[in-house]
Scaffold this motif. Sequence first.
Motif: not given
Length: 143
Positions: A55-69
Amino acid sequence: MEEKIKDRGLIVSEWVDQRQILSHRAIGGFLSHCGWNSVLESVVAGVPILAWPMIAEQSLNAKLIVDGLGAGLSVKRVQNQGSEILVSRQAISEGVKELMGGQKGRSARERAEALGRVARRAVQKDGSSHDTLSKLIDHLRAY
């Protein structure tokens, strides 16, 4: 459930210190919903994330961890005919296996460990976060 797994696992139904758990040498990865606190705690501990946002911002955080970092992998999700997004046991199993023993998992683990070193240095004396916070405190004291 507790009776069923008593010789093979542990269920903790009360609050636990997630930072302490993530810092334990036996932890090789973290299946996480990717709430921001969990992401930060995992990064500081140098532990790669198997991202399962909900939920909420978790998808964005996941994208940052997986794709960004590059410090994690995503659990494969399937959208059913309705609006529900499903995650199968097999998807979790495959994600854990890749995170713990696959090439993508090895890369994520190395990246997470490197980020952890940087994050821990930043909050130590003379680290970037420590210095910036000290400057803010000095500025506020001046008024």
